[in-house]
Design a protein around this motif. Structure first.
Motif, PDB file in Angstrom:
ATOM      1  N   GLU A  64       1.273  -1.101  -0.015  1.00 20.06           N
ATOM      2  CA  GLU A  64       0.122   0.029   0.113  1.00 20.06           C
ATOM      3  C   GLU A  64       0.862   1.446  -0.396  1.00 20.06           C
ATOM      4  N   GLU A  71       1.837   2.644 -12.071  1.00 23.17           N
ATOM      5  CA  GLU A  71       0.531   3.682 -11.267  1.00 23.17           C
ATOM      6  C   GLU A  71       1.507   5.169 -11.510  1.00 23.17           C
ATOM      7  N   ARG A 127      -2.817  -8.831  -5.724  1.00 22.63           N
ATOM      8  CA  ARG A 127      -3.828  -9.486  -6.045  1.00 22.63           C
ATOM      9  C   ARG A 127      -5.064  -8.009  -6.885  1.00 22.63           C
ATOM     10  N   ARG A 128      -4.981  -7.659  -5.415  1.00 23.67           N
ATOM     11  CA  ARG A 128      -5.833  -6.363  -5.652  1.00 23.67           C
ATOM     12  C   ARG A 128      -5.855  -5.370  -6.621  1.00 23.67           C
ATOM     13  N   ARG A 129      -4.436  -4.784  -6.270  1.00 23.79           N
ATOM     14  CA  ARG A 129      -3.544  -3.593  -6.887  1.00 23.79           C
ATOM     15  C   ARG A 129      -3.519  -4.157  -8.492  1.00 23.79           C
ATOM     16  N   ARG A 130      -3.453  -5.020  -8.721  1.00 17.91           N
ATOM     17  CA  ARG A 130      -2.934  -5.715  -9.641  1.00 17.91           C
ATOM     18  C   ARG A 130      -4.227  -5.887 -10.954  1.00 17.91           C
ATOM     19  N   ALA A 131      -5.322  -5.778 -10.228  1.00 19.28           N
ATOM     20  CA  ALA A 131      -6.507  -6.389 -10.786  1.00 19.28           C
ATOM     21  C   ALA A 131      -7.489  -4.379 -11.116  1.00 19.28           C
ATOM     22  N   GLU A 132      -7.149  -4.291  -9.981  1.00 21.57           N
ATOM     23  CA  GLU A 132      -7.991  -2.353 -10.178  1.00 21.57           C
ATOM     24  C   GLU A 132      -6.492  -1.669 -11.362  1.00 21.57           C
ATOM     25  N   TRP A 133      -5.408  -1.440 -11.462  1.00 25.54           N
ATOM     26  CA  TRP A 133      -4.567  -1.338 -12.340  1.00 25.54           C
ATOM     27  C   TRP A 133      -4.944  -1.553 -13.519  1.00 25.54           C
ATOM     28  N   LYS A 134      -5.196  -2.983 -13.393  1.00 23.54           N
ATOM     29  CA  LYS A 134      -5.452  -3.934 -15.304  1.00 23.54           C
ATOM     30  C   LYS A 134      -6.495  -2.942 -15.536  1.00 23.54           C
ATOM     31  N   GLU A 135      -7.793  -3.306 -14.665  1.00 30.59           N
ATOM     32  CA  GLU A 135      -9.185  -2.580 -15.074  1.00 30.59           C
ATOM     33  C   GLU A 135      -8.921  -1.019 -15.648  1.00 30.59           C
ATOM     34  N   GLN A 136      -8.764  -0.313 -14.876  1.00 30.00           N
ATOM     35  CA  GLN A 136      -8.105   1.177 -15.876  1.00 30.00           C
ATOM     36  C   GLN A 136      -7.565   1.000 -16.591  1.00 30.00           C
TER      37      GLN A 136
END
Length: 206
Positions: A64, A71, A127-136
Protein backbone atom coordinates in the motif's frame (compact mmCIF):
# COMPACT_ATOMS: atom_id res chain seq x y z
CA UNK A 1 5.05 15.01 23.96
CA UNK A 2 2.13 13.24 22.25
CA UNK A 3 3.20 14.61 18.89
CA UNK A 4 6.74 13.30 19.37
CA UNK A 5 5.40 9.87 20.35
CA UNK A 6 3.30 9.71 17.19
CA UNK A 7 6.25 10.78 15.07
CA UNK A 8 8.45 8.15 16.70
CA UNK A 9 5.81 5.48 16.07
CA UNK A 10 5.59 6.45 12.40
CA UNK A 11 9.38 6.43 12.10
CA UNK A 12 9.52 2.95 13.66
CA UNK A 13 6.80 1.72 11.31
CA UNK A 14 8.71 3.07 8.31
CA UNK A 15 11.94 1.43 9.47
CA UNK A 16 10.11 -1.90 9.72
CA UNK A 17 8.73 -1.50 6.20
CA UNK A 18 12.15 -0.46 4.88
CA UNK A 19 13.75 -3.56 6.41
CA UNK A 20 11.02 -5.81 5.04
CA UNK A 21 11.36 -4.30 1.57
CA UNK A 22 15.12 -4.92 1.60
CA UNK A 23 14.76 -8.53 2.75
CA UNK A 24 11.85 -9.39 0.46
CA UNK A 25 13.94 -8.34 -2.54
CA UNK A 26 17.07 -10.24 -1.52
CA UNK A 27 15.55 -13.46 -0.16
CA UNK A 28 11.89 -13.48 -1.13
CA UNK A 29 8.73 -13.12 0.94
CA UNK A 30 8.33 -16.77 1.92
CA UNK A 31 11.89 -17.06 3.26
CA UNK A 32 11.74 -13.85 5.29
CA UNK A 33 10.53 -14.14 8.88
CA UNK A 34 9.44 -11.44 11.29
CA UNK A 35 12.61 -12.14 13.26
CA UNK A 36 14.70 -11.43 10.16
CA UNK A 37 12.87 -8.13 9.72
CA UNK A 38 13.19 -7.22 13.40
CA UNK A 39 16.93 -7.92 13.40
CA UNK A 40 17.51 -5.89 10.23
CA UNK A 41 15.47 -2.99 11.62
CA UNK A 42 17.26 -3.17 14.99
CA UNK A 43 14.02 -3.92 16.82
CA UNK A 44 12.34 -6.74 18.72
CA UNK A 45 9.57 -8.91 17.29
CA UNK A 46 7.29 -7.32 19.88
CA UNK A 47 7.84 -3.93 18.25
CA UNK A 48 6.74 -5.37 14.93
CA UNK A 49 3.61 -6.91 16.44
CA UNK A 50 2.75 -3.53 17.92
CA UNK A 51 2.43 -2.19 14.36
CA UNK A 52 1.39 -5.28 12.38
CA UNK A 53 -0.73 -8.31 13.25
CA UNK A 54 1.43 -10.69 11.20
CA UNK A 55 3.70 -10.90 8.15
CA UNK A 56 0.76 -10.74 5.77
CA UNK A 57 -0.42 -7.46 7.31
CA UNK A 58 3.12 -6.10 7.10
CA UNK A 59 3.43 -7.16 3.48
CA UNK A 60 0.09 -5.60 2.53
CA UNK A 61 1.10 -2.35 4.26
CA UNK A 62 4.33 -2.35 2.27
CA UNK A 63 2.43 -2.75 -0.98
CA UNK A 64 0.00 0.00 0.00
CA UNK A 65 2.93 2.34 0.72
CA UNK A 66 4.62 1.65 -2.58
CA UNK A 67 3.68 3.21 -5.88
CA UNK A 68 4.74 0.98 -8.74
CA UNK A 69 5.90 2.32 -12.14
CA UNK A 70 2.68 1.22 -13.81
CA UNK A 71 0.69 3.41 -11.42
CA UNK A 72 3.11 6.32 -11.12
CA UNK A 73 2.91 7.08 -14.84
CA UNK A 74 -0.88 7.01 -15.07
CA UNK A 75 -1.09 10.81 -14.83
CA UNK A 76 0.14 10.87 -18.43
CA UNK A 77 -3.07 9.16 -19.54
CA UNK A 78 -5.37 11.65 -17.85
CA UNK A 79 -5.31 13.95 -20.89
CA UNK A 80 -8.63 14.38 -22.64
CA UNK A 81 -9.04 13.72 -26.39
CA UNK A 82 -5.36 13.57 -27.39
CA UNK A 83 -4.52 14.51 -30.97
CA UNK A 84 -2.44 11.36 -31.37
CA UNK A 85 -3.55 8.54 -29.03
CA UNK A 86 -0.66 6.29 -30.06
CA UNK A 87 1.87 8.96 -29.12
CA UNK A 88 0.05 9.32 -25.81
CA UNK A 89 0.27 5.57 -25.12
CA UNK A 90 3.92 5.58 -26.22
CA UNK A 91 4.74 8.37 -23.78
CA UNK A 92 3.09 6.50 -20.92
CA UNK A 93 4.79 3.16 -21.61
CA UNK A 94 8.26 4.70 -22.00
CA UNK A 95 7.70 6.60 -18.74
CA UNK A 96 6.92 3.25 -17.03
CA UNK A 97 10.22 1.86 -18.33
CA UNK A 98 12.17 4.91 -17.14
CA UNK A 99 10.58 4.80 -13.68
CA UNK A 100 11.43 1.11 -13.38
CA UNK A 101 15.08 1.85 -14.14
CA UNK A 102 15.44 5.09 -12.16
CA UNK A 103 13.04 4.84 -9.18
CA UNK A 104 14.52 2.22 -6.85
CA UNK A 105 11.53 2.01 -4.51
CA UNK A 106 9.07 1.60 -7.37
CA UNK A 107 11.29 -1.03 -8.95
CA UNK A 108 11.68 -2.97 -5.69
CA UNK A 109 7.93 -2.95 -5.10
CA UNK A 110 7.25 -4.30 -8.58
CA UNK A 111 10.00 -6.91 -8.22
CA UNK A 112 8.62 -8.14 -4.89
CA UNK A 113 5.07 -8.24 -6.21
CA UNK A 114 5.91 -10.14 -9.39
CA UNK A 115 9.02 -12.23 -8.72
CA UNK A 116 9.52 -12.60 -4.97
CA UNK A 117 6.21 -13.93 -3.66
CA UNK A 118 3.39 -16.39 -4.15
CA UNK A 119 -0.04 -14.90 -4.79
CA UNK A 120 -1.66 -16.63 -1.81
CA UNK A 121 -4.84 -15.32 -0.20
CA UNK A 122 -3.02 -13.79 2.77
CA UNK A 123 -1.05 -11.49 0.48
CA UNK A 124 -4.15 -9.95 -1.06
CA UNK A 125 -2.81 -6.42 -1.62
CA UNK A 126 -0.93 -7.36 -4.78
CA UNK A 127 -3.82 -9.28 -6.29
CA UNK A 128 -6.21 -6.40 -5.58
CA UNK A 129 -3.82 -3.72 -6.83
CA UNK A 130 -3.04 -5.64 -10.01
CA UNK A 131 -6.73 -6.17 -10.77
CA UNK A 132 -7.56 -2.51 -10.14
CA UNK A 133 -4.67 -1.23 -12.25
CA UNK A 134 -5.43 -3.65 -15.08
CA UNK A 135 -9.08 -2.56 -15.13
CA UNK A 136 -8.07 1.10 -15.22
CA UNK A 137 -5.48 0.43 -17.93
CA UNK A 138 -7.94 -1.52 -20.09
CA UNK A 139 -10.57 1.22 -19.89
CA UNK A 140 -8.10 4.04 -20.58
CA UNK A 141 -6.25 2.27 -23.37
CA UNK A 142 -9.47 1.17 -25.07
CA UNK A 143 -10.66 4.78 -24.94
CA UNK A 144 -7.48 6.02 -26.62
CA UNK A 145 -7.72 3.40 -29.36
CA UNK A 146 -11.39 4.22 -30.02
CA UNK A 147 -10.50 7.90 -30.42
CA UNK A 148 -7.78 6.96 -32.90
CA UNK A 149 -10.20 4.85 -34.95
CA UNK A 150 -12.88 7.57 -34.89
CA UNK A 151 -10.39 10.18 -36.10
CA UNK A 152 -9.13 7.95 -38.88
CA UNK A 153 -5.67 7.64 -37.36
CA UNK A 154 -5.88 3.91 -36.71
CA UNK A 155 -7.07 1.03 -38.86
CA UNK A 156 -10.86 0.70 -38.72
CA UNK A 157 -10.78 -3.02 -37.96
CA UNK A 158 -8.65 -2.58 -34.82
CA UNK A 159 -10.21 -4.15 -31.72
CA UNK A 160 -9.57 -1.75 -28.79
CA UNK A 161 -9.99 -4.48 -26.14
CA UNK A 162 -7.46 -6.76 -27.83
CA UNK A 163 -4.99 -3.91 -28.26
CA UNK A 164 -5.30 -2.95 -24.59
CA UNK A 165 -4.80 -6.54 -23.43
CA UNK A 166 -1.85 -7.01 -25.79
CA UNK A 167 -0.13 -3.85 -24.57
CA UNK A 168 -0.71 -4.87 -20.96
CA UNK A 169 0.97 -8.22 -21.63
CA UNK A 170 3.80 -6.50 -23.52
CA UNK A 171 4.57 -4.04 -20.72
CA UNK A 172 4.29 -6.64 -18.00
CA UNK A 173 6.44 -9.13 -19.91
CA UNK A 174 9.22 -6.66 -20.68
CA UNK A 175 9.37 -5.50 -17.06
CA UNK A 176 9.61 -9.07 -15.78
CA UNK A 177 12.27 -10.04 -18.35
CA UNK A 178 14.38 -7.01 -17.46
CA UNK A 179 14.08 -7.56 -13.70
CA UNK A 180 15.27 -11.14 -14.13
CA UNK A 181 18.31 -10.06 -16.20
CA UNK A 182 18.85 -6.27 -16.02
CA UNK A 183 22.13 -6.51 -17.95
CA UNK A 184 20.63 -8.41 -20.87
CA UNK A 185 19.04 -5.38 -22.55
CA UNK A 186 18.38 -1.67 -22.16
CA UNK A 187 14.80 -1.53 -20.88
CA UNK A 188 14.14 2.04 -22.01
CA UNK A 189 15.83 1.91 -25.43
CA UNK A 190 14.91 -1.63 -26.46
CA UNK A 191 11.51 -1.46 -24.77
CA UNK A 192 10.66 1.71 -26.69
CA UNK A 193 11.66 0.11 -29.99
CA UNK A 194 9.50 -2.95 -29.32
CA UNK A 195 6.52 -0.86 -28.27
CA UNK A 196 6.85 1.44 -31.30
CA UNK A 197 6.93 -1.55 -33.64
CA UNK A 198 3.73 -2.82 -32.08
CA UNK A 199 1.94 0.54 -32.06
CA UNK A 200 2.87 1.49 -35.61
CA UNK A 201 1.18 -1.66 -36.90
CA UNK A 202 -2.10 -0.09 -35.76
CA UNK A 203 -1.66 3.21 -37.58
CA UNK A 204 -3.29 4.02 -40.92
CA UNK A 205 -0.64 4.41 -43.63
CA UNK A 206 -0.93 7.90 -45.06
Amino acid sequence: MVRKTKEDALATRDSILDAAEQLFVTQGVAHTTLQHIATTAGLTRGAIYWHFEDKAALFNALMERAKMPLESALYLLEKQCPDDPLADLHEYIVCVFRLTVDDQRARRAFEIATLKMELVEEMNAVRRRRAEWKEQWMATCEGRIKIGVEHGLLKPDVDPALVALGLFALIDGLLRAWLLEPQSFDLVKVGEQIVDTHLECLRVVQ
